[in-house]
Write an enzyme that holds these catalytic residues in place. Structure first.
Site, PDB file in Angstrom:
ATOM      1  N   LEU A 175       0.607  -1.013   0.232  1.00 20.61           N
ATOM      2  CA  LEU A 175      -0.035  -0.178   0.043  1.00 20.61           C
ATOM      3  C   LEU A 175       0.716   1.471   0.019  1.00 20.61           C
ATOM      4  O   LEU A 175       0.250   1.954  -0.469  1.00 20.61           O
ATOM      5  CB  LEU A 175      -0.403  -0.013   1.378  1.00 20.61           C
ATOM      6  CG  LEU A 175      -2.037  -0.888   0.894  1.00 20.61           C
ATOM      7  CD1 LEU A 175      -2.648  -1.221   3.003  1.00 20.61           C
ATOM      8  CD2 LEU A 175      -2.622  -1.087  -0.075  1.00 20.61           C
ATOM      9  N   GLY A 194       6.145   4.650   5.306  1.00 18.11           N
ATOM     10  CA  GLY A 194       6.044   5.855   6.063  1.00 18.11           C
ATOM     11  C   GLY A 194       7.741   5.393   6.426  1.00 18.11           C
ATOM     12  O   GLY A 194       8.868   4.831   6.239  1.00 18.11           O
ATOM     13  N   GLU A 233       6.892   0.186   6.531  1.00 18.92           N
ATOM     14  CA  GLU A 233       6.074  -0.236   4.876  1.00 18.92           C
ATOM     15  C   GLU A 233       4.808  -0.263   5.575  1.00 18.92           C
ATOM     16  O   GLU A 233       4.763  -1.594   6.751  1.00 18.92           O
ATOM     17  CB  GLU A 233       6.448  -0.957   3.867  1.00 18.92           C
ATOM     18  CG  GLU A 233       7.529  -0.816   3.276  1.00 18.92           C
ATOM     19  CD  GLU A 233       8.534  -1.871   2.694  1.00 18.92           C
ATOM     20  OE1 GLU A 233       7.895  -3.225   2.168  1.00 18.92           O
ATOM     21  OE2 GLU A 233       8.979  -1.680   1.529  1.00 18.92           O
ATOM     22  N   VAL A 234       3.597  -0.868   4.615  1.00 18.70           N
ATOM     23  CA  VAL A 234       2.107  -1.055   4.525  1.00 18.70           C
ATOM     24  C   VAL A 234       1.613  -1.741   3.802  1.00 18.70           C
ATOM     25  O   VAL A 234       2.297  -1.614   2.679  1.00 18.70           O
ATOM     26  CB  VAL A 234       1.229  -0.064   4.705  1.00 18.70           C
ATOM     27  CG1 VAL A 234      -0.299   0.118   5.098  1.00 18.70           C
ATOM     28  CG2 VAL A 234       1.513   1.745   5.907  1.00 18.70           C
ATOM     29  N   LYS A 249       1.434  -3.125   9.418  1.00 14.00           N
ATOM     30  CA  LYS A 249       2.359  -2.228   9.054  1.00 14.00           C
ATOM     31  C   LYS A 249       3.592  -3.083   9.544  1.00 14.00           C
ATOM     32  O   LYS A 249       3.581  -3.525  10.562  1.00 14.00           O
ATOM     33  CB  LYS A 249       1.520  -1.259  10.322  1.00 14.00           C
ATOM     34  CG  LYS A 249       0.748  -0.232   9.575  1.00 14.00           C
ATOM     35  CD  LYS A 249       0.778   1.145  10.438  1.00 14.00           C
ATOM     36  CE  LYS A 249      -0.317   1.622  10.579  1.00 14.00           C
ATOM     37  NZ  LYS A 249      -0.595   2.601  11.426  1.00 14.00           N
ATOM     38  N   ASP A 305      -4.275  14.088  11.048  1.00 21.02           N
ATOM     39  CA  ASP A 305      -4.346  14.241   9.513  1.00 21.02           C
ATOM     40  C   ASP A 305      -5.669  13.997   9.052  1.00 21.02           C
ATOM     41  O   ASP A 305      -5.605  12.783   7.764  1.00 21.02           O
ATOM     42  CB  ASP A 305      -3.039  13.273   9.273  1.00 21.02           C
ATOM     43  CG  ASP A 305      -2.621  13.184   7.583  1.00 21.02           C
ATOM     44  OD1 ASP A 305      -3.858  14.204   6.317  1.00 21.02           O
ATOM     45  OD2 ASP A 305      -2.350  12.341   6.766  1.00 21.02           O
TER      46      ASP A 305
END
Length: 893
Positions: free
Chosen positions: A598, A601, A605-606, A637, A748
């Protein structure tokens, strides 16, 4: 700038880059509030490391980056000479072409170019032409009208751009969706900046006003970009092919090619030179709402009998080529691999040389990551190169090609080239020899400048310590040591992180904004702008701590030199959850099946995965979508295996916090994998993906046909009713009400951070930031971090304050997204810099601030009573999430 995408710069830019680093570091020195000897030594060492890095990188070669190439080229500053500005006609001598220079309110607004006749509707014959004397890479244009201190009111509401590389063949620019007309000015005063997507590579430019009715127009313009020194003037390739992947049409054509298009594309440039390269997954695109495969130009092996694709690259003159960089996709699970072999032929005259350069990259059957492949060209001399790329599998996909030659390195200096003189050498001159002769003098000058800068920085640090002591004696309020230390660390490392906790008013950061727009007095970084206002002294206050939820609100782009400075995490007050069981079950790793990456960050990773037996593993306490037989879709995650101790601790803290969040409208933490590396947390993932993409694919059904809309929704058609949209907003408000009840600040909130399940179930998530799909929603700060400024309150942008009230502001923007079906980005008519400037208007509160417009389907009372109340200047006057949830629930009744 992405790793593996480096190309060379001239030694002359070392001084410019060093000065830029020194200026940024000087700001950091001024902002740090702990002036001890340790801080001074750390700062000097950090500058030294950065200078050494610049010296090492000076000889590297860098792929053109549109995000960096955004400097004014000289209409405003005068580097473009009067004789290089012409027009089809003019009113009079006082409105001649040479007066068509952008003026950021430094004069009386009287000068402008005005054609001598009134423009007819959709007439495109009148133009203002600019000759840049050499090829340039143009990413941004600015326009302005003529007001003459209130005596005039002439401006161009719309305009078109034509460009040419040779002055003979003119091409009309169009955006990635084929639209040629650019929205211009709405008054004669304001400067309107427009990004060019795709960017233009040309020497000559024509601005052509377009009007809907007969009217007088005047224009002032500026071009932004940098010099195109690659030398590539055209490439010729076969037209791209179409792939059918699982019933999905995937188009690999070069949709922005500006040459002749038939079975073979000739005499033009396009996506292979636009500075944007494709994602690992070719079904997704960097560019918002484009079709699958858009980023790549690709071909099927079955269409080429000889097993290779032939490309011809034409250059401006004979060059000495060292290498070629080709960005390739390597998703072999879908039949795509990078090329097996490249054979390049060279031509300096009329005939191709017989002996090619052949290169075989090592085959990669492990990683499916797209990458740049460097093809060495052996210092061959040519004005044209013909390369044959041999297939490694059924498909070959390319998204970018760049050449490196001895005399053509890409210039990203902060100072644009002075125009008026061609860059070509005289006949008989050896350009390579000229460059070599000047290298010694340039290098000596660079070293002297670096030493002078370092000495200046040391003096500034010492001066700052003395000045700060004077300010501390005069100040009525002294920040406590804890806040001071935290601000200093945040400024040096990065603003905030996924696992970090903000204060109730938010962590105050003095990070300044990297300028990618005009360098003039009107465009100041917000920290300076706000300090010039008399109210600033009363606008800051000491704030209490409160945790935040959002993942990687700001991603640090700064590489750490040591383990201790990689992450900056504010300690969490775990007493908030005292008495709650925080244990999480360890899920067997072998039951996770990777489906899709996906994004990534700061933490790692995701991944989208299938978890086998998750329902049975969780037991009856968890109510989740899905059945017990089929694997459950989850988001995983992962923490990078090389993460330091602090990062690991923060990752575990995040697990502890998320394990306590239990609300039907909040994505839940299901399980963990922490027995071995990499550390993983497994969260829910909704089958319909994120709300932004979900709404983009829908159409709104009019309220008069509500019953029909319900029927069509049941039949699976892409329609949604207003009531359904409000129902989604109610769920988002409910989830935020829950977070606010725990004193959590999300930071966010946006549709990209909401997931959609069955029956329009909405859950608030936190990893939208990690997806490349939404990188355009975040604004880069000083090259090291990014912020979602279009969703942020004015106090968050200018003062670094994040509170529940700033989340309320973001909820208003999110509600606006929902009711517009995410068809446009918030404030789409404003550039990022203009959005920041608009926050200054909110602070001054003089009625000049710009609000998001009322969506077409939005009732007046919802817009005025709810949305506008979310955007009140005074944070204390904004409604709570409890009030908004009740208000929206009532509107459904």
């Amino acid at each position: 700038m992405q790793a593996g995408a480096l190309r060379g710069r001239r030694l002359t830019i070392i001084i410019g880059d060093t000065q830029a680093v020194a200026v940024k570091q000087e700001r950091n020195v001024r902002m740090c509030a702990a002036p001890g000897e340790e801080m001074k030594v750390m700062e000097v060492k950090l500058i030294t490391r950065r200078v050494v890095f610049i010296l090492l990188a000076a000889s590297a070669r860098a792929q053109v980056n549109p995000e960096i190439c955004r400097y004014p080229l000289g209409m405003t500053g005068g580097q473009i000479q009067d004789e290089d500005i012409s027009a089809s006609s003019q009113w009079s001598e006082s409105t001649a072409a040479r007066f068509g220079r952008l003026d950021f309110d430094n004069g009386d607004g009287d000068g402008a170019w005005c054609p001598h006749i009134r423009l007819e509707p959709d007439g495109h014959k009148e133009y203002l032409q600019v000759d840049l004397r050499s090829l340039h890479f143009i990413t941004l244009v600015g326009t302005q009208g003529r007001h003459a201190d209130g005596m005039g009111n002439e401006f161009a509401q719309r305009y078109m751009i034509k460009y040419s590389r040779d002055g003979n063949n003119w091409v009309g620019w169009h955006d990635r969706k084929g639209r040629q007309v650019i929205e211009g000015n709405r008054n004669a005063y304001d400067v309107v900046l427009k990004d060019l997507e795709p960017p233009i590579i040309a020497r000559f430019f024509r601005f052509m006003p377009v009007t809907d009715n007969s009217m007088i127009v005047c224009m002032r313009v500026e071009l932004y970009g940098c010099e195109w020194l690659d030398g590539l003037v055209s490439y010729s390739i076969p037209d791209g092919h179409q792939m059918i992947y699982r019933g999905l049409d995937v188009y690999f054509n070069d949709s922005v090619y500006d040459g002749a298009s038939a079975e073979r594309l000739t005499k033009g440039l396009g996506q292979l030179t636009d500075g944007t390269w494709g994602l690992d997954d070719f079904l997704h695109s960097h560019i918002y709402s484009m079709w699958p495969g858009y980023d790549y130009v690709g071909w099927n092996n079955k269409s080429f009998v000889r097993g290779y694709v032939e490309m011809i690259f034409e250059f401006d003159h004979v060059r000495n080529f060292t290498s070629m960089k080709v960005h390739c996709n390597n998703m072999f699970s879908r039949g795509v691999r990078m090329f097996r072999q490249a054979s390049c032929y060279f031509r300096s005259g009329s005939e191709w040389e017989a002996d090619p350069v052949t290169f075989r990259p090592p085959a990669d059957r492990v990683s499916q990551v797209a990458r740049f492949v460097t093809v060495p060209l052996g210092d061959r001399t040519a004005s044209a190169i013909k390369c044959r790329f041999h297939f490694g599998d059924l498909w070959m996909l390319l998204s970018e090609v760049a050449f490196q030659s001895g005399s053509a390195v890409y210039n990203t200096s902060l100072t644009p080239r002075k125009h008026g003189h061609p860059t070509n050498t005289l006949p008989g001159d050896d350009p390579t020899h000229k460059v070599d002769e000047s290298n010694t003098r340039i290098l000596i000058g660079c070293l002297v400048a670096i030493i002078a800068i370092l000495m200046t920085i040391i003096v500034i640090i010492l001066w700052r310590q003395v000045w700060q002591k004077m300010l501390e004696k005069a100040s009525r309020r002294v920040l406590d040591d804890e806040l001071t230390a935290r601000l200093a660390i945040q400024t040096e490392a990065f603003f905030f992180q996924h696992s970090s906790l903000s204060t109730e008013g938010g962590s105050t950061s003095n990070s300044t904004y990297e300028r990618i727009f005009p360098l003039c007095a009107d465009y100041q970084e917000p920290s300076r702008l706000i300090r010039k206002l008399p109210e600033f002294a009363q606008s800051t206050e000491h704030l209490d701590g409160a945790p935040h939820y959002a993942e990687a609100d700001i991603i640090s782009l700064q590489e750490s030199a040591s383990d201790s400075s990689t992450y900056s995490i504010t300690a969490v007050n775990m007493n908030l959850f005292a008495g709650t069981d925080s244990s999480m079950k360890e899920f067997p790793r072998h039951k996770l099946t990777f489906k899709e990456k996906l994004g990534e960050g700061q933490f790692g990773e995701v991944h989208l995965c299938e978890a086998e037996g998750m329902q049975e593993f969780l037991g009856e306490d968890f109510s989740i979508e899905g059945n017990n037989e089929s694997p459950l879709l989850v988001a995983v995650k992962t923490l990078r295996e090389d993460a330091n101790k602090n990062a690991r601790n923060d990752f575990l803290k995040e697990i502890r916090i998320m394990s306590r969040l239990m609300d039907p409208n909040i994505v839940r933490l299901l399980a963990v994998c922490v027995d071995t590396d990499p550390l993983c947390m497994i969260t829910e993932y909704m089958e319909n993906g994120d709300l932004n993409q979900f709404l983009c694919n829908l159409r709104l059904k009019e309220a008069a046909d509500e019953d029909k809309a319900e029927q069509e929704e049941r039949e699976g058609t892409s329609m949604v009713s207003y009531c359904k949209l409000i129902g989604m907003a109610v769920q988002i408000a409910s989830g935020m009400k829950y977070l606010s009840s725990l004193n959590f600040v999300h930071r966010d909130l946006a549709t990209r951070n909401c997931l959609v399940g069955k029956n329009y179930t909405i859950k608030i998530a936190d990893f939208g930031m990690s997806r490349n799909l939404y990188r355009g929603d975040y604004y880069r700060i000083q090259g090291r971090a990014v912020l979602p400024i279009r969703w942020m309150s004015w106090e968050s942008i200018l003062l670094g304050k994040f509170t529940m009230a700033s989340d309320v502001w973001a909820f208003g923007v999110t509600l606006w997204e929902v009711l517009t079906l995410c068809k446009k980005q918030p404030y789409s008519q404003l550039s990022d810099e203009q959005v920041i400037e608009n926050t200054g208007e909110f602070f001054r509160d003089q009625g000049k601030q710009v609000y998001l417009p009322k969506p077409l389907c939005c009732p007046e009372r919802v817009y005025s009573d709810l949305m506008l109340s979310c955007w009140r200047r005074n944070a204390k006057q904004r409604p709570s999430f409890q009030e908004m949830h009740a208000h929206l629930t009532e509107s459904l009744a």
